[in-house]
Design a protein around this motif. Sequence first.
Motif, PDB file in Angstrom:
ATOM      1  N   ALA A 192      30.700  35.263 -48.460  1.00 55.36           N
ATOM      2  CA  ALA A 192      31.252  34.612 -49.647  1.00 55.36           C
ATOM      3  C   ALA A 192      31.875  35.636 -50.594  1.00 55.36           C
ATOM      4  N   LEU A 193      31.252  36.806 -50.699  1.00 54.34           N
ATOM      5  CA  LEU A 193      31.798  37.828 -51.585  1.00 54.34           C
ATOM      6  C   LEU A 193      33.157  38.325 -51.102  1.00 54.34           C
ATOM      7  N   ILE A 194      33.267  38.538 -49.789  1.00 56.48           N
ATOM      8  CA  ILE A 194      34.533  39.042 -49.240  1.00 56.48           C
ATOM      9  C   ILE A 194      35.551  37.919 -49.067  1.00 56.48           C
ATOM     10  N   GLY A 195      35.062  36.756 -48.643  1.00 56.33           N
ATOM     11  CA  GLY A 195      35.979  35.660 -48.320  1.00 56.33           C
ATOM     12  C   GLY A 195      36.436  34.843 -49.513  1.00 56.33           C
ATOM     13  N   ILE A 196      35.621  34.807 -50.590  1.00 62.31           N
ATOM     14  CA  ILE A 196      35.988  34.004 -51.763  1.00 62.31           C
ATOM     15  C   ILE A 196      36.132  34.863 -53.011  1.00 62.31           C
ATOM     16  N   ALA A 197      35.097  35.637 -53.364  1.00 68.19           N
ATOM     17  CA  ALA A 197      35.098  36.341 -54.642  1.00 68.19           C
ATOM     18  C   ALA A 197      36.272  37.310 -54.773  1.00 68.19           C
ATOM     19  N   LEU A 198      36.488  38.144 -53.762  1.00 68.12           N
ATOM     20  CA  LEU A 198      37.551  39.142 -53.851  1.00 68.12           C
ATOM     21  C   LEU A 198      38.942  38.506 -53.894  1.00 68.12           C
ATOM     22  N   PRO A 199      39.281  37.587 -52.954  1.00 70.18           N
ATOM     23  CA  PRO A 199      40.607  36.952 -53.055  1.00 70.18           C
ATOM     24  C   PRO A 199      40.776  36.139 -54.341  1.00 70.18           C
ATOM     25  N   LEU A 200      39.702  35.470 -54.794  1.00 72.57           N
ATOM     26  CA  LEU A 200      39.787  34.673 -56.026  1.00 72.57           C
ATOM     27  C   LEU A 200      40.066  35.579 -57.217  1.00 72.57           C
ATOM     28  N   TYR A 201      39.422  36.725 -57.265  1.00 70.67           N
ATOM     29  CA  TYR A 201      39.649  37.684 -58.345  1.00 70.67           C
ATOM     30  C   TYR A 201      41.090  38.191 -58.324  1.00 70.67           C
ATOM     31  N   ILE A 202      41.592  38.510 -57.135  1.00 69.03           N
ATOM     32  CA  ILE A 202      42.939  39.079 -57.031  1.00 69.03           C
ATOM     33  C   ILE A 202      43.997  38.057 -57.418  1.00 69.03           C
ATOM     34  N   VAL A 203      43.893  36.823 -56.894  1.00 71.28           N
ATOM     35  CA  VAL A 203      44.934  35.830 -57.210  1.00 71.28           C
ATOM     36  C   VAL A 203      44.850  35.422 -58.677  1.00 71.28           C
ATOM     37  N   THR A 204      43.644  35.427 -59.245  1.00 73.69           N
ATOM     38  CA  THR A 204      43.515  35.086 -60.660  1.00 73.69           C
ATOM     39  C   THR A 204      44.169  36.143 -61.537  1.00 73.69           C
ATOM     40  N   MET A 205      43.956  37.406 -61.199  1.00 75.25           N
ATOM     41  CA  MET A 205      44.573  38.478 -61.973  1.00 75.25           C
ATOM     42  C   MET A 205      46.080  38.520 -61.742  1.00 75.25           C
ATOM     43  N   ALA A 206      46.497  38.489 -60.472  1.00 80.36           N
ATOM     44  CA  ALA A 206      47.911  38.692 -60.145  1.00 80.36           C
ATOM     45  C   ALA A 206      48.766  37.483 -60.462  1.00 80.36           C
ATOM     46  N   SER A 207      48.199  36.286 -60.388  1.00 81.61           N
ATOM     47  CA  SER A 207      49.005  35.078 -60.524  1.00 81.61           C
ATOM     48  C   SER A 207      48.777  34.328 -61.823  1.00 81.61           C
ATOM     49  N   GLN A 208      47.795  34.738 -62.613  1.00 82.41           N
ATOM     50  CA  GLN A 208      47.524  34.055 -63.873  1.00 82.41           C
ATOM     51  C   GLN A 208      47.514  35.037 -65.047  1.00 82.41           C
ATOM     52  N   ASN A 209      46.623  36.014 -65.014  1.00 86.82           N
ATOM     53  CA  ASN A 209      46.474  36.886 -66.176  1.00 86.82           C
ATOM     54  C   ASN A 209      47.703  37.766 -66.418  1.00 86.82           C
ATOM     55  N   ILE A 210      48.214  38.385 -65.365  1.00 85.41           N
ATOM     56  CA  ILE A 210      49.374  39.269 -65.543  1.00 85.41           C
ATOM     57  C   ILE A 210      50.622  38.485 -65.921  1.00 85.41           C
ATOM     58  N   PRO A 211      50.975  37.370 -65.206  1.00 84.02           N
ATOM     59  CA  PRO A 211      52.121  36.576 -65.664  1.00 84.02           C
ATOM     60  C   PRO A 211      51.915  35.980 -67.053  1.00 84.02           C
ATOM     61  N   GLY A 212      50.669  35.625 -67.365  1.00 86.42           N
ATOM     62  CA  GLY A 212      50.399  35.089 -68.694  1.00 86.42           C
ATOM     63  C   GLY A 212      50.709  36.089 -69.785  1.00 86.42           C
TER      64      GLY A 212
END
Length: 393
Positions: free
Chosen positions: A208-228
């Motif tokens: 779960a850490l590798i399959g969900i947490a890491l990709p979720l963190y990356i897409v949240t940062m790259a696709s939400q926080n940075i564009p925001g």
Amino acid sequence: MRLQPVLAGIVLAIVGFASSFAVVLAGLRAIGADERQAASGLLVLSLTMGLSAVYLGLRHRMPISIAWSTPGAALLATGVGRDITYREALGAFAVTGILLVLTGMSARLARLLAAIPVPLASAMLAGVLLPLCLAPVKAVAELPRAAIPVVLTWLVLGRFTRTKVWAVPAALAVALAAIWLTRSPGAPPLGGHAPVLAFEWPALSLNALIGIALPLYIVTMASQNIPGMSVMAANGYHPDLRPVLTTTGAGTVLGAPFGGHAINLAAITAQLAAGPDAHPDPGRRWIASVTGGAGYLLLGLTSGLAVSFVSTAPPLLIESVAGLALFAALASSLHAAVQDPGTRESAVIALAVSASGITALGIGAPFWGLLTGLAYHHLTRPRGRTAATPEHA
């Protein structure tokens, strides 16, 4: 003029909730949430992002809009957690929140994230979004009577009018009307669905850490926080990202045991509060984001009714609305993925693997997509520098 930012905030909340709550529900369903747990997840996300928006807006007097991670929900909806239990998924959500807090506190972690080439992160996101964006096509073929009016509504409002922001909410309204008209006589009544918070102890697992947490963190940062942050800067605002990350990260940690996957800086809807339509005076636009946060708190009270109603619909019809909501994000991700010729091939590889839906060693495709893209990028990039010119000899 006084009511203008208040009205903008109301529009922000309605559009933000209606345009993507179907994506959130699809993601929660995919990780094994039942109807009660899905309603809890939708409610806690509304509460945490609403409270965060109100706090940050009042604290910094800037239109800092907060939203749930729509790309993160899309990631879950692809089935990335099919071999992961619901409690393990909640544990991954909590770890994602901790990573967001640490990023806000640690410059080193922020630099590590920045080291991931933007085209590869965008390609991973595009691979995550692609299967959901195919749902409207499948729905038109398999559920033509319900899906065609939905798609046509989205197309007409999005292409031929100036009210593009209402295209997805209008398509959702048509889908809900179709669901209502096709409800069987024996379907359960819709009344009496009070909002509920369903607590579950999160569990930790490596998959779960590798399959969900890491990709979720990356897409949240790259696709939400940075564009925001880019949207804010384009409108003349330059807030410190650190308190935003610590606040939304803490909200994510607190919401995880109740089904909330991640909250973050808004990207698409951020313009509704930060732009001139919210108020001619930039110093008054923070009222719009605070009003939007209050609107999310109220809309969260409808979570039980929303989940109950949607649960009676064909899953493909709800996924088709989610796909329509994500077309713009897919287009933006594809553009960012292939724009640089130097990373184009590795980005396409990352996209293909991420979209494949494979699971290896219990870990979903997005992680492998990013990993293979990074590996190909480092293997094929030019080594060293070109021959030194006289001035560099």
